[in-house]
Design a protein around this motif. Structure first.
Motif, PDB file in Angstrom:
ATOM      1  N   ASP A   1       2.643 -19.797  18.008  1.00  0.00           N
ATOM      2  CA  ASP A   1       1.212 -20.065  18.146  1.00  0.00           C
ATOM      3  C   ASP A   1       0.368 -18.795  18.157  1.00  0.00           C
ATOM      4  O   ASP A   1      -0.847 -18.866  18.285  1.00  0.00           O
ATOM      5  N   ALA A   2       1.002 -17.650  18.023  1.00  0.00           N
ATOM      6  CA  ALA A   2       0.269 -16.386  17.997  1.00  0.00           C
ATOM      7  C   ALA A   2      -0.153 -16.079  16.561  1.00  0.00           C
ATOM      8  O   ALA A   2       0.509 -16.501  15.609  1.00  0.00           O
ATOM      9  N   PRO A   3      -1.254 -15.356  16.369  1.00  0.00           N
ATOM     10  CA  PRO A   3      -1.684 -15.038  15.005  1.00  0.00           C
ATOM     11  C   PRO A   3      -0.681 -14.108  14.316  1.00  0.00           C
ATOM     12  O   PRO A   3      -0.290 -13.085  14.864  1.00  0.00           O
ATOM     13  N   HIS A   4      -0.242 -14.488  13.119  1.00  0.00           N
ATOM     14  CA  HIS A   4       0.719 -13.678  12.388  1.00  0.00           C
ATOM     15  C   HIS A   4       0.699 -14.108  10.925  1.00  0.00           C
ATOM     16  O   HIS A   4       0.253 -15.206  10.595  1.00  0.00           O
ATOM     17  N   HIS A   5       1.201 -13.222  10.080  1.00  0.00           N
ATOM     18  CA  HIS A   5       1.406 -13.585   8.689  1.00  0.00           C
ATOM     19  C   HIS A   5       2.833 -14.042   8.439  1.00  0.00           C
ATOM     20  O   HIS A   5       3.077 -14.941   7.640  1.00  0.00           O
ATOM     21  N   LEU A   6       3.780 -13.382   9.112  1.00  0.00           N
ATOM     22  CA  LEU A   6       5.193 -13.721   8.955  1.00  0.00           C
ATOM     23  C   LEU A   6       5.894 -13.615  10.299  1.00  0.00           C
ATOM     24  O   LEU A   6       5.478 -12.831  11.157  1.00  0.00           O
ATOM     25  N   LEU A   7       6.949 -14.400  10.466  1.00  0.00           N
ATOM     26  CA  LEU A   7       7.863 -14.247  11.605  1.00  0.00           C
ATOM     27  C   LEU A   7       9.245 -13.932  11.053  1.00  0.00           C
ATOM     28  O   LEU A   7       9.767 -14.677  10.220  1.00  0.00           O
ATOM     29  N   TRP A   8       9.800 -12.823  11.515  1.00  0.00           N
ATOM     30  CA  TRP A   8      11.179 -12.472  11.172  1.00  0.00           C
ATOM     31  C   TRP A   8      12.024 -12.656  12.428  1.00  0.00           C
ATOM     32  O   TRP A   8      11.714 -12.048  13.460  1.00  0.00           O
ATOM     33  N   PRO A   9      13.080 -13.448  12.385  1.00  0.00           N
ATOM     34  CA  PRO A   9      13.895 -13.655  13.579  1.00  0.00           C
ATOM     35  C   PRO A   9      14.489 -12.367  14.127  1.00  0.00           C
ATOM     36  O   PRO A   9      14.724 -12.236  15.317  1.00  0.00           O
TER      37      PRO A   9
ATOM     38  N   PHE B   1       4.387  -4.408  13.237  1.00  0.00           N
ATOM     39  CA  PHE B   1       5.478  -5.168  13.839  1.00  0.00           C
ATOM     40  C   PHE B   1       5.193  -5.346  15.320  1.00  0.00           C
ATOM     41  O   PHE B   1       4.912  -4.378  16.029  1.00  0.00           O
ATOM     42  N   GLU B   2       5.290  -6.580  15.808  1.00  0.00           N
ATOM     43  CA  GLU B   2       4.992  -6.898  17.202  1.00  0.00           C
ATOM     44  C   GLU B   2       5.926  -7.999  17.711  1.00  0.00           C
ATOM     45  O   GLU B   2       6.443  -8.801  16.927  1.00  0.00           O
ATOM     46  N   ASP B   3       6.088  -8.038  19.048  1.00  0.00           N
ATOM     47  CA  ASP B   3       6.940  -9.061  19.651  1.00  0.00           C
ATOM     48  C   ASP B   3       6.199  -9.952  20.632  1.00  0.00           C
ATOM     49  O   ASP B   3       6.808 -10.850  21.208  1.00  0.00           O
ATOM     50  N   SER B   4       4.890  -9.728  20.840  1.00  0.00           N
ATOM     51  CA  SER B   4       4.162 -10.501  21.848  1.00  0.00           C
ATOM     52  C   SER B   4       2.892 -11.109  21.269  1.00  0.00           C
ATOM     53  O   SER B   4       2.323 -10.573  20.314  1.00  0.00           O
ATOM     54  N   PRO B   5       2.419 -12.218  21.849  1.00  0.00           N
ATOM     55  CA  PRO B   5       1.138 -12.775  21.407  1.00  0.00           C
ATOM     56  C   PRO B   5      -0.012 -11.793  21.552  1.00  0.00           C
ATOM     57  O   PRO B   5      -0.876 -11.710  20.672  1.00  0.00           O
ATOM     58  N   ALA B   6      -0.031 -11.028  22.646  1.00  0.00           N
ATOM     59  CA  ALA B   6      -1.109 -10.051  22.836  1.00  0.00           C
ATOM     60  C   ALA B   6      -1.082  -8.998  21.741  1.00  0.00           C
ATOM     61  O   ALA B   6      -2.119  -8.608  21.194  1.00  0.00           O
ATOM     62  N   GLY B   7       0.111  -8.518  21.410  1.00  0.00           N
ATOM     63  CA  GLY B   7       0.225  -7.509  20.366  1.00  0.00           C
ATOM     64  C   GLY B   7      -0.139  -8.039  18.990  1.00  0.00           C
ATOM     65  O   GLY B   7      -0.827  -7.366  18.212  1.00  0.00           O
TER      66      GLY B   7
ATOM     67  N   THR C   1       0.549  -8.735   9.777  1.00  0.00           N
ATOM     68  CA  THR C   1       1.299  -8.795  11.030  1.00  0.00           C
ATOM     69  C   THR C   1       2.615  -9.539  10.842  1.00  0.00           C
ATOM     70  O   THR C   1       2.645 -10.652  10.308  1.00  0.00           O
ATOM     71  N   ILE C   2       3.686  -8.898  11.308  1.00  0.00           N
ATOM     72  CA  ILE C   2       5.017  -9.506  11.282  1.00  0.00           C
ATOM     73  C   ILE C   2       5.506  -9.601  12.718  1.00  0.00           C
ATOM     74  O   ILE C   2       5.667  -8.589  13.407  1.00  0.00           O
ATOM     75  N   GLY C   3       5.698 -10.811  13.187  1.00  0.00           N
ATOM     76  CA  GLY C   3       6.196 -11.035  14.533  1.00  0.00           C
ATOM     77  C   GLY C   3       7.711 -11.068  14.551  1.00  0.00           C
ATOM     78  O   GLY C   3       8.338 -11.683  13.678  1.00  0.00           O
ATOM     79  N   VAL C   4       8.282 -10.379  15.545  1.00  0.00           N
ATOM     80  CA  VAL C   4       9.729 -10.366  15.735  1.00  0.00           C
ATOM     81  C   VAL C   4       9.988 -10.850  17.163  1.00  0.00           C
ATOM     82  O   VAL C   4       9.916 -10.072  18.112  1.00  0.00           O
ATOM     83  N   PRO C   5      10.242 -12.140  17.356  1.00  0.00           N
ATOM     84  CA  PRO C   5      10.318 -12.685  18.719  1.00  0.00           C
ATOM     85  C   PRO C   5      11.402 -12.016  19.559  1.00  0.00           C
ATOM     86  O   PRO C   5      12.471 -11.672  19.060  1.00  0.00           O
ATOM     87  N   ASN C   6      11.090 -11.858  20.830  1.00  0.00           N
ATOM     88  CA  ASN C   6      12.052 -11.317  21.776  1.00  0.00           C
ATOM     89  C   ASN C   6      12.164 -12.291  22.947  1.00  0.00           C
ATOM     90  O   ASN C   6      12.916 -13.250  22.878  1.00  0.00           O
ATOM     91  N   ILE C   7      11.366 -12.099  23.993  1.00  0.00           N
ATOM     92  CA  ILE C   7      11.460 -13.016  25.136  1.00  0.00           C
ATOM     93  C   ILE C   7      10.317 -14.025  25.152  1.00  0.00           C
ATOM     94  O   ILE C   7      10.277 -14.890  26.030  1.00  0.00           O
ATOM     95  N   LEU C   8       9.405 -13.940  24.202  1.00  0.00           N
ATOM     96  CA  LEU C   8       8.302 -14.893  24.110  1.00  0.00           C
ATOM     97  C   LEU C   8       8.294 -15.554  22.737  1.00  0.00           C
ATOM     98  O   LEU C   8       8.569 -14.901  21.725  1.00  0.00           O
ATOM     99  N   ALA C   9       7.943 -16.827  22.700  1.00  0.00           N
ATOM    100  CA  ALA C   9       7.754 -17.521  21.427  1.00  0.00           C
ATOM    101  C   ALA C   9       6.460 -17.041  20.785  1.00  0.00           C
ATOM    102  O   ALA C   9       5.473 -16.778  21.469  1.00  0.00           O
ATOM    103  N   LEU C  10       6.472 -16.939  19.455  1.00  0.00           N
ATOM    104  CA  LEU C  10       5.314 -16.406  18.737  1.00  0.00           C
ATOM    105  C   LEU C  10       4.689 -17.404  17.770  1.00  0.00           C
ATOM    106  O   LEU C  10       3.746 -17.058  17.064  1.00  0.00           O
TER     107      LEU C  10
ATOM    108  N   THR D   1       9.803  -4.547  20.798  1.00  0.00           N
ATOM    109  CA  THR D   1       9.860  -4.567  19.336  1.00  0.00           C
ATOM    110  C   THR D   1      10.816  -3.491  18.830  1.00  0.00           C
ATOM    111  O   THR D   1      11.793  -3.788  18.147  1.00  0.00           O
ATOM    112  N   LEU D   2      10.520  -2.251  19.146  1.00  0.00           N
ATOM    113  CA  LEU D   2      11.402  -1.149  18.775  1.00  0.00           C
ATOM    114  C   LEU D   2      12.557  -1.025  19.758  1.00  0.00           C
ATOM    115  O   LEU D   2      13.708  -0.819  19.358  1.00  0.00           O
ATOM    116  N   VAL D   3      12.241  -1.151  21.041  1.00  0.00           N
ATOM    117  CA  VAL D   3      13.263  -1.043  22.098  1.00  0.00           C
ATOM    118  C   VAL D   3      13.141  -2.233  23.042  1.00  0.00           C
ATOM    119  O   VAL D   3      12.041  -2.706  23.317  1.00  0.00           O
TER     120      VAL D   3
END
Length: 222
Positions: free
Chosen positions: A195-203, A167-173, A184-193, A16-18
């Protein structure tokens, strides 16, 4: 600013950060292969965002004949070595947004399942006082996806978790943050998000500002 900022912003670190996930995968592959096993990219993806000691049990099932503490220490050291050799690989826009939030006087916490020594390596590479608090995997009783890490961060900052953005990049997070009660704002990296619980997804976080965070928070909590 016309829209209220959250009481705090809580940041996941790896992915997420790095963008340290490639460092972790390289370390995991080396470890398993040193015991004659095989570790695939798909194997590694299953562990993204989970606790290190929980992951250690998986490596033992793959033939790594070490105790859990030694597995965690070995992997962490290899990732730290890669950070020292290749540098800190920031996710696009992450450091800039973190800086903007600090300039806006928003409290921040790093909530990571990496151990404190590695988290401190990353924090020390940030050229400004980035975090009020670090919550690390070696200091919580329950790792992500359990809500404890995020609840601990909010409590330690003295704010309500429902008034925080994570801010998170994983379903577990995302599961950890959402179950705790954060926006929760998901920022996808190497996993699709999706189906993970979130309020927003930012590319991406690239180009995002403190005003964007305030608007996202207000849109969820309106």
């Amino acid at each position: 600013m016309t829209t209220r900022l959250p009481a705090a912003v809580l940041w996941d670190m790896d992915g997420t950060l790095v963008d340290t996930e490639p460092y972790w995968i390289a370390a995991e592959t080396e470890l398993v292969e040193s015991f004659g096993g095989t570790w695939t990219h798909d194997d590694a993806l299953q562990l993204v965002g989970t606790g290190l000691w929980e992951s250690a049990a998986v490596f033992q099932r793959y033939g790594v004949e070490l105790d859990a503490d030694t597995i965690v220490a070995t992997l962490t050291q290899r990732v730290r070595e890669q950070l020292a050799e290749f540098g800190v690989p920031w996710r696009p826009g992450a450091r800039e947004l973190l800086g903007a939030l600090r300039e806006a006087d928003v409290p921040t916490a790093l909530v990571t399942m990496s151990v404190r020594s590695m988290a401190q390596d990353v924090v020390d590479a940030i050229p400004f006082p980035a975090f009020d608090l670090l919550v690390t995997g070696d200091e919580v009783g329950e790792p992500k996806p359990h809500p404890e890490p995020y609840l601990t961060a909010a409590k330690s900052l003295g704010v309500a978790i429902g008034d925080c953005v994570a801010f998170e990049d994983s379903p577990a997070g995302l599961t950890s943050a959402a179950t705790a009660g954060a926006v929760t704002i998901g920022v996808p990296n190497i996993l699709a998000l999706d189906d993970a619980p979130h309020h927003l997804l930012w590319p991406t976080l690239d180009g995002r500002t403190a005003d964007d965070v305030a608007a996202a928070f207000a849109g969820v909590r309106a």
